[in-house]
Design an enzyme around this catalytic site. Sequence first.
Site, PDB file in Angstrom:
ATOM      1  N   LYS A  36       0.814  -1.226   0.000  1.00  0.00           N
ATOM      2  CA  LYS A  36       0.000   0.000   0.000  1.00  0.00           C
ATOM      3  C   LYS A  36       0.845   1.273   0.000  1.00  0.00           C
ATOM      4  CE  LYS A  36      -0.791   0.380   5.020  1.00  0.00           C
ATOM      5  NZ  LYS A  36      -1.840   0.422   6.059  1.00  0.00           N
ATOM      6  N   ARG A 131      -9.234  -2.361  16.842  1.00  0.00           N
ATOM      7  CA  ARG A 131      -9.455  -1.881  15.488  1.00  0.00           C
ATOM      8  C   ARG A 131     -10.475  -2.825  14.870  1.00  0.00           C
ATOM      9  NH1 ARG A 131      -4.937  -0.874  10.823  1.00  0.00           N
ATOM     10  NH2 ARG A 131      -5.589  -2.976  10.234  1.00  0.00           N
TER      11      ARG A 131
END
Length: 362
Positions: A36, A131
């Site tokens: 990414k 998360r």
Amino acid sequence: MSYPRLDINCTKIYFNTRTLINKLYKKRISITPVTKVFLGNPIITNVLINAGVNMIADSRVENIERIKLSGIKIPTMLIRTPMISQITNVLKYCNFSLNTEVSVIKKLSLEACKLDIKHGVIIMIELGDLREGVMPHQLFDFVNKIIKLPNIIIKGIGVNLACRYGVVPDKMKMSQLSELATSVENKFNIKLDIISGGNSASLYWAINNKNQTRVNNLRLGESIFLGCESLYQKPIKGLFTDAITLTAEVIESKIKPSLPWGERGCNAFGEKEDICDRGLVLQAIIALGRQDVSISGIKAPKGITIVSSTSDHLVVEAIKYPLFVGQKIKFELDYSGLLSSMSSPFIYKNFQNVKGFELLKK
């Protein structure tokens, strides 16, 4: 040559990848590089493939699409829970995805049937960093709801730690993940191929672990590209920490007062910092700003101090000698600096030692 400029040494990235593969192979752990920060760049992807990886991961479908459209055929993993609005592209470009919602997996199943393809899911477990993840006590119920969905293969389970609150991926967390994997296999009579123990923050545990574990995969980005583990920000022995550097140009150099004068309000970013009068200073301005890079993610060379920044300007002070206009200053990067600078269209990307890495499209 254009500036600001990222110099990306493909040979060093290759070396870091090979070294990590070899280190973790001894622990029976495979690595899945996360691309990414490079926006799915095919050059970097081919470097990673040449180094010996068997799968590529990314958090953005668009990046994986870029990889696949370049002709690279290596299996891909989406490491962010799929958006309902992107289900078709997830199935088209991603072989596997990390998942936490039954509704999303049902949608994946429905669309996969229409496209006549099978899709592998890795169920993420919540182990404390708060998360993404299914709560451990709800895991059996979660699996029970998806196990018979057509065209969906439960490929494994995984965890993400240290990203939000810095919760340490230690022996206890990895043991818990291993136990959950075994309990799911026993309960549902299935085999989980991937037990993914997290990101570069899990490297400290993985390298030093001497106990039996089911964890057999890590999703790595920072450790490959910057040569350090993210939990304690320590360099990893044997890896290059300078595979990627950022160079920018001085556009002004003057002796100025250190204390501003006139009535002060907030600056352009709503900040109002306390300032001490240090007399006259050797101040320089570098053509690099917050629109280009996360300033907290860069480190100036010895003898230069970063004092402030605006959208387009980085204000530094030289300790002994004034900088000169046109001088090029090389900065070190941490993960936030790399992520932001790679994402900026205003920073030139200079891939070095590319020859030999652009041909292999596994």
